[in-house]
Design a protein around this motif. Structure first.
Motif, PDB file in Angstrom:
ATOM      1  N   GLN A 235       0.759  -1.429  -0.154  1.00 40.70           N
ATOM      2  CA  GLN A 235       0.214   0.143  -0.030  1.00 40.70           C
ATOM      3  C   GLN A 235       0.600   1.293  -0.026  1.00 40.70           C
ATOM      4  OE1 GLN A 235      -1.890   0.607   3.711  1.00 40.70           O
ATOM      5  NE2 GLN A 235      -0.766  -0.863   4.615  1.00 40.70           N
ATOM      6  N   PHE A 236       2.133   1.133   0.111  1.00 38.77           N
ATOM      7  CA  PHE A 236       2.976   2.326   0.074  1.00 38.77           C
ATOM      8  C   PHE A 236       3.894   2.403  -0.956  1.00 38.77           C
ATOM      9  CE2 PHE A 236       2.271   0.867   4.463  1.00 38.77           C
ATOM     10  CZ  PHE A 236       1.735   2.366   5.001  1.00 38.77           C
ATOM     11  N   ALA A 237       3.836   3.462  -1.865  1.00 41.05           N
ATOM     12  CA  ALA A 237       4.594   3.400  -2.959  1.00 41.05           C
ATOM     13  C   ALA A 237       6.251   3.424  -2.740  1.00 41.05           C
ATOM     14  CB  ALA A 237       4.420   4.526  -3.853  1.00 41.05           C
ATOM     15  N   GLU A 238       7.001   3.445  -3.527  1.00 44.43           N
ATOM     16  CA  GLU A 238       8.608   3.296  -3.277  1.00 44.43           C
ATOM     17  C   GLU A 238       9.048   4.671  -2.792  1.00 44.43           C
ATOM     18  OE1 GLU A 238      12.663   3.829  -6.193  1.00 44.43           O
ATOM     19  OE2 GLU A 238      10.511   3.743  -7.097  1.00 44.43           O
ATOM     20  N   ALA A 239       8.459   5.819  -3.116  1.00 49.20           N
ATOM     21  CA  ALA A 239       8.709   7.240  -2.706  1.00 49.20           C
ATOM     22  C   ALA A 239       8.237   7.494  -1.209  1.00 49.20           C
ATOM     23  CB  ALA A 239       8.046   8.274  -3.500  1.00 49.20           C
ATOM     24  N   ARG A 240       7.355   6.628  -0.824  1.00 48.18           N
ATOM     25  CA  ARG A 240       6.796   6.607   0.604  1.00 48.18           C
ATOM     26  C   ARG A 240       7.109   5.734   1.768  1.00 48.18           C
ATOM     27  NH1 ARG A 240       0.876   6.229  -0.142  1.00 48.18           N
ATOM     28  NH2 ARG A 240       0.910   7.099   2.072  1.00 48.18           N
ATOM     29  N   VAL A 241       7.586   4.690   1.211  1.00 44.13           N
ATOM     30  CA  VAL A 241       7.526   3.618   2.482  1.00 44.13           C
ATOM     31  C   VAL A 241       8.641   4.013   3.337  1.00 44.13           C
ATOM     32  CG1 VAL A 241       9.255   2.389   0.794  1.00 44.13           C
ATOM     33  CG2 VAL A 241       7.897   1.316   2.834  1.00 44.13           C
ATOM     34  N   SER A 242       9.689   4.410   2.994  1.00 41.76           N
ATOM     35  CA  SER A 242      10.867   4.957   3.906  1.00 41.76           C
ATOM     36  C   SER A 242      10.544   6.168   4.821  1.00 41.76           C
ATOM     37  CB  SER A 242      12.060   5.050   3.366  1.00 41.76           C
ATOM     38  OG  SER A 242      12.312   6.260   2.325  1.00 41.76           O
ATOM     39  N   ASP A 243       9.671   6.871   4.228  1.00 38.20           N
ATOM     40  CA  ASP A 243       9.051   8.114   5.011  1.00 38.20           C
ATOM     41  C   ASP A 243       8.069   7.720   6.026  1.00 38.20           C
ATOM     42  OD1 ASP A 243      10.240   9.791   3.197  1.00 38.20           O
ATOM     43  OD2 ASP A 243       8.791  10.329   2.026  1.00 38.20           O
ATOM     44  N   HIS A 244       7.262   6.675   5.961  1.00 41.06           N
ATOM     45  CA  HIS A 244       6.334   6.022   6.725  1.00 41.06           C
ATOM     46  C   HIS A 244       7.428   5.031   7.992  1.00 41.06           C
ATOM     47  CE1 HIS A 244       3.223   7.297   4.195  1.00 41.06           C
ATOM     48  NE2 HIS A 244       2.412   7.237   5.121  1.00 41.06           N
ATOM     49  N   PHE A 245       8.182   4.511   7.204  1.00 40.94           N
ATOM     50  CA  PHE A 245       9.059   3.534   8.136  1.00 40.94           C
ATOM     51  C   PHE A 245      10.591   3.775   8.197  1.00 40.94           C
ATOM     52  CE2 PHE A 245       5.219   1.623   6.392  1.00 40.94           C
ATOM     53  CZ  PHE A 245       4.391   1.004   7.449  1.00 40.94           C
ATOM     54  N   PRO A 246      10.774   4.970   8.996  1.00 42.80           N
ATOM     55  CA  PRO A 246      12.609   5.397   8.640  1.00 42.80           C
ATOM     56  C   PRO A 246      13.249   4.476   9.382  1.00 42.80           C
ATOM     57  CG  PRO A 246      11.329   6.729  10.432  1.00 42.80           C
ATOM     58  CD  PRO A 246      10.334   5.795   9.769  1.00 42.80           C
ATOM     59  N   LYS A 247      12.890   3.450  10.031  1.00 41.34           N
ATOM     60  CA  LYS A 247      14.081   2.541  10.898  1.00 41.34           C
ATOM     61  C   LYS A 247      14.331   1.233  10.013  1.00 41.34           C
ATOM     62  CE  LYS A 247      16.792   1.128  14.035  1.00 41.34           C
ATOM     63  NZ  LYS A 247      17.946   1.800  14.347  1.00 41.34           N
ATOM     64  N   PHE A 248      13.039   0.735   9.436  1.00 42.55           N
ATOM     65  CA  PHE A 248      12.980  -0.606   8.673  1.00 42.55           C
ATOM     66  C   PHE A 248      11.913  -0.461   7.708  1.00 42.55           C
ATOM     67  CE2 PHE A 248      11.782  -4.815   8.032  1.00 42.55           C
ATOM     68  CZ  PHE A 248      12.526  -5.797   8.265  1.00 42.55           C
ATOM     69  N   SER A 249      12.143  -1.052   6.482  1.00 45.14           N
ATOM     70  CA  SER A 249      11.290  -0.920   5.628  1.00 45.14           C
ATOM     71  C   SER A 249      11.506  -1.751   4.366  1.00 45.14           C
ATOM     72  CB  SER A 249      11.300   0.491   4.800  1.00 45.14           C
ATOM     73  OG  SER A 249      12.412   0.721   4.083  1.00 45.14           O
ATOM     74  N   GLU A 250      10.240  -2.164   3.715  1.00 48.70           N
ATOM     75  CA  GLU A 250      10.339  -3.091   2.646  1.00 48.70           C
ATOM     76  C   GLU A 250       9.495  -2.529   1.503  1.00 48.70           C
ATOM     77  OE1 GLU A 250       8.826  -6.912   3.918  1.00 48.70           O
ATOM     78  OE2 GLU A 250       9.585  -6.794   6.085  1.00 48.70           O
ATOM     79  N   TRP A 251      10.101  -2.517   0.305  1.00 48.84           N
ATOM     80  CA  TRP A 251       9.531  -1.902  -0.878  1.00 48.84           C
ATOM     81  C   TRP A 251       9.412  -3.053  -1.882  1.00 48.84           C
ATOM     82  CZ3 TRP A 251      12.169  -0.203  -5.718  1.00 48.84           C
ATOM     83  CH2 TRP A 251      11.122  -0.036  -6.727  1.00 48.84           C
ATOM     84  N   PHE A 252       7.957  -3.029  -2.168  1.00 43.27           N
ATOM     85  CA  PHE A 252       7.637  -4.480  -3.003  1.00 43.27           C
ATOM     86  C   PHE A 252       7.626  -3.814  -4.678  1.00 43.27           C
ATOM     87  CE2 PHE A 252       6.925  -6.490   0.630  1.00 43.27           C
ATOM     88  CZ  PHE A 252       6.568  -7.654   0.246  1.00 43.27           C
ATOM     89  N   TRP A 253       8.643  -4.329  -5.315  1.00 38.59           N
ATOM     90  CA  TRP A 253       8.902  -3.831  -6.631  1.00 38.59           C
ATOM     91  C   TRP A 253       7.796  -4.381  -7.421  1.00 38.59           C
ATOM     92  CZ3 TRP A 253       9.759  -6.854 -10.861  1.00 38.59           C
ATOM     93  CH2 TRP A 253      10.061  -6.235 -12.339  1.00 38.59           C
ATOM     94  N   LYS A 254       7.666  -3.628  -8.485  1.00 34.74           N
ATOM     95  CA  LYS A 254       6.489  -4.107  -9.606  1.00 34.74           C
ATOM     96  C   LYS A 254       6.983  -3.565 -10.858  1.00 34.74           C
ATOM     97  CE  LYS A 254       2.805  -0.506  -8.796  1.00 34.74           C
ATOM     98  NZ  LYS A 254       1.477  -0.586  -8.301  1.00 34.74           N
ATOM     99  N   PRO A 255       6.921  -3.993 -11.930  1.00 34.30           N
ATOM    100  CA  PRO A 255       7.387  -3.497 -13.173  1.00 34.30           C
ATOM    101  C   PRO A 255       6.478  -2.618 -13.669  1.00 34.30           C
ATOM    102  CG  PRO A 255       6.286  -5.598 -13.438  1.00 34.30           C
ATOM    103  CD  PRO A 255       6.499  -5.598 -12.081  1.00 34.30           C
ATOM    104  N   LYS A 256       7.043  -1.718 -14.349  1.00 33.75           N
ATOM    105  CA  LYS A 256       6.315  -0.383 -14.972  1.00 33.75           C
ATOM    106  C   LYS A 256       6.511  -0.682 -16.785  1.00 33.75           C
ATOM    107  CE  LYS A 256       7.337   2.801 -11.081  1.00 33.75           C
ATOM    108  NZ  LYS A 256       7.747   4.011 -10.869  1.00 33.75           N
ATOM    109  N   GLU A 257       5.493  -0.219 -17.247  1.00 35.60           N
ATOM    110  CA  GLU A 257       5.601  -0.122 -18.663  1.00 35.60           C
ATOM    111  C   GLU A 257       6.197   0.755 -19.327  1.00 35.60           C
ATOM    112  OE1 GLU A 257       4.521  -2.192 -20.751  1.00 35.60           O
ATOM    113  OE2 GLU A 257       3.158  -3.751 -19.706  1.00 35.60           O
ATOM    114  N   LYS A 258       7.319   0.749 -20.175  1.00 36.13           N
ATOM    115  CA  LYS A 258       7.891   1.707 -20.660  1.00 36.13           C
ATOM    116  C   LYS A 258       7.116   2.586 -21.636  1.00 36.13           C
ATOM    117  CE  LYS A 258      12.454  -0.888 -20.680  1.00 36.13           C
ATOM    118  NZ  LYS A 258      13.661  -1.243 -21.594  1.00 36.13           N
ATOM    119  N   LYS A 259       7.528   3.793 -21.659  1.00 30.28           N
ATOM    120  CA  LYS A 259       6.452   4.718 -22.326  1.00 30.28           C
ATOM    121  C   LYS A 259       7.062   4.408 -23.926  1.00 30.28           C
ATOM    122  CE  LYS A 259       6.280   8.347 -19.079  1.00 30.28           C
ATOM    123  NZ  LYS A 259       6.438   9.644 -18.729  1.00 30.28           N
TER     124      LYS A 259
END
Length: 266
Positions: A235-259
């Motif tokens: 539920q947290f995007a790449e740019a937000r996950v470490s802001d919400h969890f400054p001590k310990f965070s996990e970011w779940f990558w997902k592919p983005k379509e190239k323009k």
């Protein structure tokens, strides 16, 4: 500043976890981790392989006994009490598509190598503005090292967009390290945290590993981590996950379509 990197799940069929531990005060944490092992008599009993190491390596995949778990729990307490922070990127292999990392005729092995480099870069990039005079360490026995990730990161973070070397790079050195050595207790701590993340996603029947993983995530509730499931983190995007969890965070990558490429004017 020291940065330690490790990974888990490189040969698995479900998840890949790449983690980085950022330490503004390495000496203090290293000293305390050694003291924990010294007080508990957690000493090296394998002189043939690591004859110069005094302490037994804290290696999550090798946990078997309750003593391994006890040391790990004390290390987790020390990590949480320190100024260090942990960041990780989690890749679901079921959604990994090589097409995002190369041309159609490029070998899949090459695309996977590029993917590892990009994931490590993406994990490090958000932290770079807070880094000064850092040294980056990577376990030389890992896939990340075999894929020349160190060379990629060194070039990317030591040069500008025009390929010119920066006069004052944020990361001064990139080193391959042997995690079993006594000097690399903090690299072993990174291995422990990465192992717990992987274990939370792909639990085994190993009671020592389950105990340590449960211990970590119970403690992390005090840091806002209410759930260890992928759904919680997604539920947290790449740019937000470490802001919400400054001590310990996990970011779940997902592919983005190239323009789509723009057509050239004729």
């Amino acid at each position: 500043m020291r940065i330690y990197a490790d990974e888990s799940g490189t040969h698995g069929h479900d998840w890949l976890v790449i983690g980085m531990l950022f330490l503004p005060n390495h000496a203090s944490l290293h000293r305390d981790l050694c003291r924990i092992k010294e007080d508990a008599g957690y000493l090296n009993r394998q002189p043939r392989r690591t004859r110069n190491a005094r302490y037994k390596e804290t290696h999550f995949s090798a946990f078997r006994a309750w003593k391994d778990a006890e040391i790990a729990e004390r290390w987790i307490d020390r990590f949480l009490a320190s100024q260090s922070v942990f960041r990780s990127i989690v890749v679901d292999w079921s959604i990994f598509q090589p097409k995002y990392f190369g041309k159609v005729f490029d070998p899949d092995a090459l695309k996977k190598r590029r993917a590892y480099k990009k994931w490590a870069e993406m994990l490090l990039q958000p932290e770079i503005s807070r880094i000064r005079n850092a040294v980056f360490y990577l376990d030389r026995l890992r896939i990340l090292h075999g894929y020349d990730v160190l060379d990629h990161l060194q070039y990317h973070f030591s040069h500008d967009g025009l390929g010119r070397k920066r006069k004052k790079p944020r990361i001064l050195e990139f080193k391959a390290a042997q995690s079993w050595k006594d000097a690399n207790q903090c690299l072993q701590l990174c291995d422990l945290l990465v192992g717990c993340v992987y274990q939370s996603l792909n639990p085994s029947t190993n009671k020592a590993k389950l105990r340590v993983t449960d211990y970590l995530y119970d403690k992390l509730r005090d840091y806002g981590v209410r759930d260890r499931s992928p759904g919680f983190w997604k539920q947290f995007a790449e740019a937000r996950v470490s802001d919400h969890f400054p001590k310990f965070s996990e970011w779940f990558w997902k592919p983005k379509e190239k323009k789509g490429m723009r057509k050239k004017k004729t």
